[in-house]
Scaffold this motif. Structure first.
Motif, PDB file in Angstrom:
ATOM      1  N   ARG A   4       0.831  -1.203   0.000  1.00  0.00           N
ATOM      2  CA  ARG A   4       0.000   0.000   0.000  1.00  0.00           C
ATOM      3  C   ARG A   4       0.866   1.255   0.000  1.00  0.00           C
ATOM      4  O   ARG A   4       0.422   2.326   0.397  1.00  0.00           O
ATOM      5  CB  ARG A   4      -0.879   0.003   1.257  1.00  0.00           C
ATOM      6  N   LEU A   5       2.096   1.142  -0.461  1.00  0.00           N
ATOM      7  CA  LEU A   5       3.049   2.242  -0.366  1.00  0.00           C
ATOM      8  C   LEU A   5       2.546   3.504  -1.059  1.00  0.00           C
ATOM      9  O   LEU A   5       2.591   4.590  -0.481  1.00  0.00           O
ATOM     10  CB  LEU A   5       4.406   1.822  -0.917  1.00  0.00           C
ATOM     11  N   LYS A   6       2.055   3.380  -2.275  1.00  0.00           N
ATOM     12  CA  LYS A   6       1.615   4.560  -3.023  1.00  0.00           C
ATOM     13  C   LYS A   6       0.487   5.284  -2.288  1.00  0.00           C
ATOM     14  O   LYS A   6       0.532   6.510  -2.127  1.00  0.00           O
ATOM     15  CB  LYS A   6       1.177   4.172  -4.429  1.00  0.00           C
ATOM     16  N   ALA A   7      -0.507   4.549  -1.849  1.00  0.00           N
ATOM     17  CA  ALA A   7      -1.643   5.162  -1.147  1.00  0.00           C
ATOM     18  C   ALA A   7      -1.187   5.857   0.135  1.00  0.00           C
ATOM     19  O   ALA A   7      -1.635   6.977   0.440  1.00  0.00           O
ATOM     20  CB  ALA A   7      -2.707   4.114  -0.835  1.00  0.00           C
ATOM     21  N   LEU A   8      -0.299   5.221   0.881  1.00  0.00           N
ATOM     22  CA  LEU A   8       0.180   5.810   2.133  1.00  0.00           C
ATOM     23  C   LEU A   8       1.055   7.027   1.872  1.00  0.00           C
ATOM     24  O   LEU A   8       0.999   8.016   2.616  1.00  0.00           O
ATOM     25  CB  LEU A   8       0.925   4.755   2.957  1.00  0.00           C
ATOM     26  N   ARG A   9       1.853   6.980   0.806  1.00  0.00           N
ATOM     27  CA  ARG A   9       2.698   8.129   0.442  1.00  0.00           C
ATOM     28  C   ARG A   9       1.818   9.315   0.071  1.00  0.00           C
ATOM     29  O   ARG A   9       2.043  10.438   0.532  1.00  0.00           O
ATOM     30  CB  ARG A   9       3.610   7.752  -0.732  1.00  0.00           C
ATOM     31  N   ILE A  10       0.804   9.072  -0.741  1.00  0.00           N
ATOM     32  CA  ILE A  10      -0.104  10.142  -1.160  1.00  0.00           C
ATOM     33  C   ILE A  10      -0.860  10.707   0.040  1.00  0.00           C
ATOM     34  O   ILE A  10      -1.072  11.926   0.136  1.00  0.00           O
ATOM     35  CB  ILE A  10      -1.056   9.628  -2.258  1.00  0.00           C
ATOM     36  N   GLU A  11      -1.240   9.838   0.957  1.00  0.00           N
ATOM     37  CA  GLU A  11      -1.922  10.270   2.185  1.00  0.00           C
ATOM     38  C   GLU A  11      -1.069  11.278   2.963  1.00  0.00           C
ATOM     39  O   GLU A  11      -1.592  12.216   3.563  1.00  0.00           O
ATOM     40  CB  GLU A  11      -2.201   9.031   3.044  1.00  0.00           C
ATOM     41  N   LYS A  12       0.245  11.078   2.936  1.00  0.00           N
ATOM     42  CA  LYS A  12       1.175  12.000   3.607  1.00  0.00           C
ATOM     43  C   LYS A  12       1.415  13.268   2.787  1.00  0.00           C
ATOM     44  O   LYS A  12       2.012  14.220   3.280  1.00  0.00           O
ATOM     45  CB  LYS A  12       2.525  11.316   3.851  1.00  0.00           C
ATOM     46  N   GLY A  13       1.009  13.242   1.515  1.00  0.00           N
ATOM     47  CA  GLY A  13       1.228  14.394   0.652  1.00  0.00           C
ATOM     48  C   GLY A  13       2.641  14.476   0.102  1.00  0.00           C
ATOM     49  O   GLY A  13       3.103  15.550  -0.282  1.00  0.00           O
ATOM     50  N   TRP A  14       3.321  13.337   0.028  1.00  0.00           N
ATOM     51  CA  TRP A  14       4.707  13.293  -0.430  1.00  0.00           C
ATOM     52  C   TRP A  14       4.784  12.811  -1.868  1.00  0.00           C
ATOM     53  O   TRP A  14       4.042  11.923  -2.277  1.00  0.00           O
ATOM     54  CB  TRP A  14       5.541  12.353   0.427  1.00  0.00           C
ATOM     55  N   SER A  15       5.730  13.343  -2.616  1.00  0.00           N
ATOM     56  CA  SER A  15       6.041  12.824  -3.943  1.00  0.00           C
ATOM     57  C   SER A  15       6.942  11.600  -3.770  1.00  0.00           C
ATOM     58  O   SER A  15       7.460  11.342  -2.671  1.00  0.00           O
ATOM     59  CB  SER A  15       6.763  13.880  -4.777  1.00  0.00           C
ATOM     60  N   GLN A  16       7.141  10.872  -4.860  1.00  0.00           N
ATOM     61  CA  GLN A  16       8.075   9.753  -4.801  1.00  0.00           C
ATOM     62  C   GLN A  16       9.465  10.247  -4.430  1.00  0.00           C
ATOM     63  O   GLN A  16      10.172   9.593  -3.663  1.00  0.00           O
ATOM     64  CB  GLN A  16       8.125   9.021  -6.140  1.00  0.00           C
ATOM     65  N   SER A  17       9.837  11.405  -4.952  1.00  0.00           N
ATOM     66  CA  SER A  17      11.168  11.959  -4.652  1.00  0.00           C
ATOM     67  C   SER A  17      11.310  12.311  -3.180  1.00  0.00           C
ATOM     68  O   SER A  17      12.370  12.077  -2.590  1.00  0.00           O
ATOM     69  CB  SER A  17      11.427  13.202  -5.502  1.00  0.00           C
ATOM     70  N   GLU A  18      10.251  12.864  -2.585  1.00  0.00           N
ATOM     71  CA  GLU A  18      10.311  13.205  -1.156  1.00  0.00           C
ATOM     72  C   GLU A  18      10.462  11.950  -0.302  1.00  0.00           C
ATOM     73  O   GLU A  18      11.267  11.929   0.632  1.00  0.00           O
ATOM     74  CB  GLU A  18       9.053  13.969  -0.736  1.00  0.00           C
ATOM     75  N   LEU A  19       9.678  10.928  -0.617  1.00  0.00           N
ATOM     76  CA  LEU A  19       9.791   9.683   0.146  1.00  0.00           C
ATOM     77  C   LEU A  19      11.172   9.072  -0.046  1.00  0.00           C
ATOM     78  O   LEU A  19      11.803   8.628   0.915  1.00  0.00           O
ATOM     79  CB  LEU A  19       8.704   8.693  -0.270  1.00  0.00           C
ATOM     80  N   ALA A  20      11.656   9.083  -1.276  1.00  0.00           N
ATOM     81  CA  ALA A  20      12.984   8.536  -1.557  1.00  0.00           C
ATOM     82  C   ALA A  20      14.055   9.242  -0.739  1.00  0.00           C
ATOM     83  O   ALA A  20      14.946   8.602  -0.178  1.00  0.00           O
ATOM     84  CB  ALA A  20      13.285   8.649  -3.050  1.00  0.00           C
ATOM     85  N   ALA A  21      13.964  10.565  -0.652  1.00  0.00           N
ATOM     86  CA  ALA A  21      14.947  11.332   0.126  1.00  0.00           C
ATOM     87  C   ALA A  21      14.894  10.944   1.601  1.00  0.00           C
ATOM     88  O   ALA A  21      15.929  10.810   2.254  1.00  0.00           O
ATOM     89  CB  ALA A  21      14.701  12.825  -0.049  1.00  0.00           C
ATOM     90  N   ARG A  22      13.694  10.750   2.124  1.00  0.00           N
ATOM     91  CA  ARG A  22      13.548  10.363   3.541  1.00  0.00           C
ATOM     92  C   ARG A  22      14.112   8.968   3.800  1.00  0.00           C
ATOM     93  O   ARG A  22      14.528   8.667   4.922  1.00  0.00           O
ATOM     94  CB  ARG A  22      12.075  10.407   3.954  1.00  0.00           C
ATOM     95  N   LEU A  23      14.112   8.129   2.754  1.00  0.00           N
ATOM     96  CA  LEU A  23      14.604   6.756   2.887  1.00  0.00           C
ATOM     97  C   LEU A  23      16.049   6.587   2.426  1.00  0.00           C
ATOM     98  O   LEU A  23      16.612   5.507   2.551  1.00  0.00           O
ATOM     99  CB  LEU A  23      13.717   5.808   2.060  1.00  0.00           C
ATOM    100  N   SER A  24      16.628   7.636   1.851  1.00  0.00           N
ATOM    101  CA  SER A  24      17.989   7.580   1.290  1.00  0.00           C
ATOM    102  C   SER A  24      18.098   6.535   0.182  1.00  0.00           C
ATOM    103  O   SER A  24      19.063   5.768   0.111  1.00  0.00           O
ATOM    104  CB  SER A  24      19.025   7.315   2.383  1.00  0.00           C
ATOM    105  N   VAL A  25      17.070   6.497  -0.676  1.00  0.00           N
ATOM    106  CA  VAL A  25      17.078   5.645  -1.864  1.00  0.00           C
ATOM    107  C   VAL A  25      16.716   6.511  -3.068  1.00  0.00           C
ATOM    108  O   VAL A  25      16.355   7.678  -2.915  1.00  0.00           O
ATOM    109  CB  VAL A  25      16.090   4.455  -1.742  1.00  0.00           C
ATOM    110  N   SER A  26      16.767   5.948  -4.251  1.00  0.00           N
ATOM    111  CA  SER A  26      16.405   6.707  -5.449  1.00  0.00           C
ATOM    112  C   SER A  26      14.887   6.728  -5.637  1.00  0.00           C
ATOM    113  O   SER A  26      14.161   5.868  -5.117  1.00  0.00           O
ATOM    114  CB  SER A  26      17.055   6.086  -6.685  1.00  0.00           C
ATOM    115  N   ARG A  27      14.420   7.700  -6.408  1.00  0.00           N
ATOM    116  CA  ARG A  27      13.007   7.774  -6.748  1.00  0.00           C
ATOM    117  C   ARG A  27      12.600   6.526  -7.522  1.00  0.00           C
ATOM    118  O   ARG A  27      11.498   6.005  -7.359  1.00  0.00           O
ATOM    119  CB  ARG A  27      12.709   9.026  -7.581  1.00  0.00           C
TER     120      ARG A  27
END
Length: 62
Positions: A4-27
């Motif tokens: 459910r990663l996409k739905a949860l990311r969108i719920e937080k209002g984050w882009s893929q790039s924002e989530l990637a930065a928080r995780l120290s991985v690539s988009r």
């Protein structure tokens, strides 16, 4: 692995790039996980759960 990663990311209002930065991985890694083309390592799955403030079981399922 289904997730459910996409739905949860969108719920937080984050882009893929924002989530990637928080995780120290690539988009591209976030995109591959969301589209179920890549299963994260256990440490990455724990990191995802931590930043999304969810249990791993609430994000991933077999």
């Amino acid at each position: 692995m289904k997730n459910r990663l996409k739905a949860l990311r969108i719920e937080k209002g984050w882009s893929q790039s924002e989530l990637a930065a928080r995780l120290s991985v690539s988009r591209q890694t976030v995109n591959a996980i969301e589209n179920e083309r890549y299963d994260p390592s256990l440490p990455l799955a724990f990191a995802i759960a931590r930043v999304l403030e969810r249990r791993i079981e609430a994000i991933f399922e077999e």
